[in-house]
Design a protein around this motif. Structure first.
Motif, PDB file in Angstrom:
ATOM      1  N   UNK A   1       0.847  -1.184   0.000  1.00 44.45           N
ATOM      2  CA  UNK A   1       0.000   0.000   0.000  1.00 44.45           C
ATOM      3  C   UNK A   1       0.881   1.231   0.000  1.00 44.45           C
ATOM      4  N   UNK A   2       0.617   2.143   0.868  1.00 38.12           N
ATOM      5  CA  UNK A   2       1.391   3.372   0.898  1.00 38.12           C
ATOM      6  C   UNK A   2       2.760   3.198   1.537  1.00 38.12           C
ATOM      7  N   UNK A   3       3.781   3.433   0.754  1.00 36.78           N
ATOM      8  CA  UNK A   3       5.153   3.549   1.258  1.00 36.78           C
ATOM      9  C   UNK A   3       5.623   4.889   0.714  1.00 36.78           C
ATOM     10  N   UNK A   4       5.688   5.849   1.582  1.00 39.37           N
ATOM     11  CA  UNK A   4       5.817   7.236   1.158  1.00 39.37           C
ATOM     12  C   UNK A   4       7.255   7.719   1.057  1.00 39.37           C
ATOM     13  N   UNK A   5       7.400   8.878   0.454  1.00 34.84           N
ATOM     14  CA  UNK A   5       8.720   9.445   0.180  1.00 34.84           C
ATOM     15  C   UNK A   5       9.496   9.731   1.453  1.00 34.84           C
ATOM     16  N   UNK A   6      10.765   9.443   1.383  1.00 34.44           N
ATOM     17  CA  UNK A   6      11.740   9.880   2.373  1.00 34.44           C
ATOM     18  C   UNK A   6      13.087   9.826   1.661  1.00 34.44           C
ATOM     19  N   UNK A   7      14.101  10.483   2.192  1.00 31.15           N
ATOM     20  CA  UNK A   7      15.401  10.497   1.504  1.00 31.15           C
ATOM     21  C   UNK A   7      15.896   9.087   1.184  1.00 31.15           C
ATOM     22  N   UNK A   8      16.387   8.930  -0.028  1.00 31.84           N
ATOM     23  CA  UNK A   8      16.923   7.649  -0.474  1.00 31.84           C
ATOM     24  C   UNK A   8      15.922   6.779  -1.202  1.00 31.84           C
ATOM     25  N   UNK A   9      14.662   7.154  -1.160  1.00 34.75           N
ATOM     26  CA  UNK A   9      13.636   6.387  -1.862  1.00 34.75           C
ATOM     27  C   UNK A   9      13.359   7.003  -3.229  1.00 34.75           C
ATOM     28  N   UNK A  10      12.995   6.131  -4.161  1.00 36.50           N
ATOM     29  CA  UNK A  10      12.650   6.561  -5.516  1.00 36.50           C
ATOM     30  C   UNK A  10      11.214   6.159  -5.803  1.00 36.50           C
ATOM     31  N   UNK A  11      10.497   7.034  -6.497  1.00 34.86           N
ATOM     32  CA  UNK A  11       9.089   6.792  -6.793  1.00 34.86           C
ATOM     33  C   UNK A  11       8.937   5.643  -7.782  1.00 34.86           C
ATOM     34  N   UNK A  12       8.066   4.693  -7.429  1.00 35.06           N
ATOM     35  CA  UNK A  12       7.718   3.580  -8.298  1.00 35.06           C
ATOM     36  C   UNK A  12       6.268   3.680  -8.759  1.00 35.06           C
TER      37      UNK A  12
ATOM     38  N   UNK B   1      13.627   2.289  -1.527  1.00 35.83           N
ATOM     39  CA  UNK B   1      15.088   2.268  -1.640  1.00 35.83           C
ATOM     40  C   UNK B   1      15.473   1.004  -2.409  1.00 35.83           C
ATOM     41  N   UNK B   2      16.709   0.923  -2.807  1.00 37.88           N
ATOM     42  CA  UNK B   2      17.214  -0.276  -3.476  1.00 37.88           C
ATOM     43  C   UNK B   2      17.101  -1.486  -2.552  1.00 37.88           C
ATOM     44  N   UNK B   3      17.409  -1.310  -1.269  1.00 43.00           N
ATOM     45  CA  UNK B   3      17.286  -2.417  -0.310  1.00 43.00           C
ATOM     46  C   UNK B   3      15.841  -2.875  -0.163  1.00 43.00           C
ATOM     47  N   UNK B   4      14.897  -1.934  -0.160  1.00 42.78           N
ATOM     48  CA  UNK B   4      13.483  -2.303  -0.066  1.00 42.78           C
ATOM     49  C   UNK B   4      13.034  -3.065  -1.311  1.00 42.78           C
ATOM     50  N   UNK B   5      13.527  -2.649  -2.478  1.00 45.99           N
ATOM     51  CA  UNK B   5      13.208  -3.375  -3.710  1.00 45.99           C
ATOM     52  C   UNK B   5      13.734  -4.801  -3.629  1.00 45.99           C
ATOM     53  N   UNK B   6      14.971  -4.945  -3.134  1.00 46.14           N
ATOM     54  CA  UNK B   6      15.568  -6.265  -2.966  1.00 46.14           C
ATOM     55  C   UNK B   6      14.738  -7.123  -2.017  1.00 46.14           C
ATOM     56  N   UNK B   7      14.276  -6.524  -0.929  1.00 46.21           N
ATOM     57  CA  UNK B   7      13.477  -7.257   0.049  1.00 46.21           C
ATOM     58  C   UNK B   7      12.144  -7.719  -0.561  1.00 46.21           C
ATOM     59  N   UNK B   8      11.514  -6.869  -1.372  1.00 45.49           N
ATOM     60  CA  UNK B   8      10.266  -7.276  -2.032  1.00 45.49           C
ATOM     61  C   UNK B   8      10.522  -8.422  -3.010  1.00 45.49           C
ATOM     62  N   UNK B   9      11.635  -8.353  -3.725  1.00 43.57           N
ATOM     63  CA  UNK B   9      11.972  -9.448  -4.647  1.00 43.57           C
ATOM     64  C   UNK B   9      12.238 -10.746  -3.873  1.00 43.57           C
TER      65      UNK B   9
END
Length: 163
Positions: free
Chosen positions: A105-116, A123-131
């Motif tokens: 659902x909502x994962x909102x902007x903060x430094x280091x995050x990129x809009x998807x 973040x890149x780490x969050x993308x990795x975790x979702x994968x």
């Protein structure tokens, strides 16, 4: 409670969860999984104020949620399991093989995050975790409201920002 939805939303309990998802799914229970909130009566009281009187909120640590997941599934009331971050959901998926779908659902902007998507910044780490969650055989989709189209993980990680 048939666990109708396993959702990641960094705002935890708010109107979109309670009304937007709660009414269409006829939710009667929200299982909020957050180690800090589970240990804070003050925060629990705040979150309870955001739900109608006929809705129950159960506060669990990750370990408690893993231990009680089968109990939650057996309960006939409709329920949503909610985490505020991807790492918490990843820990749950590692401990509960029965989780087959996760809603971002909502994962909102903060430094280091990129809009998807308009409501998902990672973040890149969050993308990795979702994968990694998806690699366990879990279907990961992003969807802000039930009427919206579920956006598959690879589609929203592929750079789409228009949904």
């Amino acid at each position: 409670m048939p666990l109708d939805l396993h959702r990641i939303d960094d705002r935890l309990i708010h109107g979109q969860v309670v009304v937007g998802w709660g009414q269409p799914l006829e939710l009667r229970t929200i299982v909020l999984v957050d180690d800090e909130v589970a240990g804070s009566e003050w925060e629990q009281d705040l979150y309870r104020m955001g739900v109608p009187p006929d809705m129950t909120v159960v506060f669990c640590t990750v370990e408690q949620a893993i231990a009680r997941h089968a109990e939650f599934v057996r309960d006939p009331r409709h329920a949503l399991l909610l985490t505020g971050d991807i790492d918490t959901m990843a820990r749950l998926c590692a401990g509960i093989p029965a989780i087959r779908r996760v809603n971002v659902g909502g994962i909102h902007h903060k430094p280091g995050r990129h809009q998807r998507l308009r409501y998902v910044f990672l973040t890149t780490d969050e993308e990795r975790a979702l994968r990694a969650i998806a690699a366990r055989g879990v279907e990961v989709t992003a969807q802000d409201l039930p009427a919206a189209r579920p956006v598959p993980l690879e589609e929203f990680l592929g750079g789409t920002t228009s949904s």
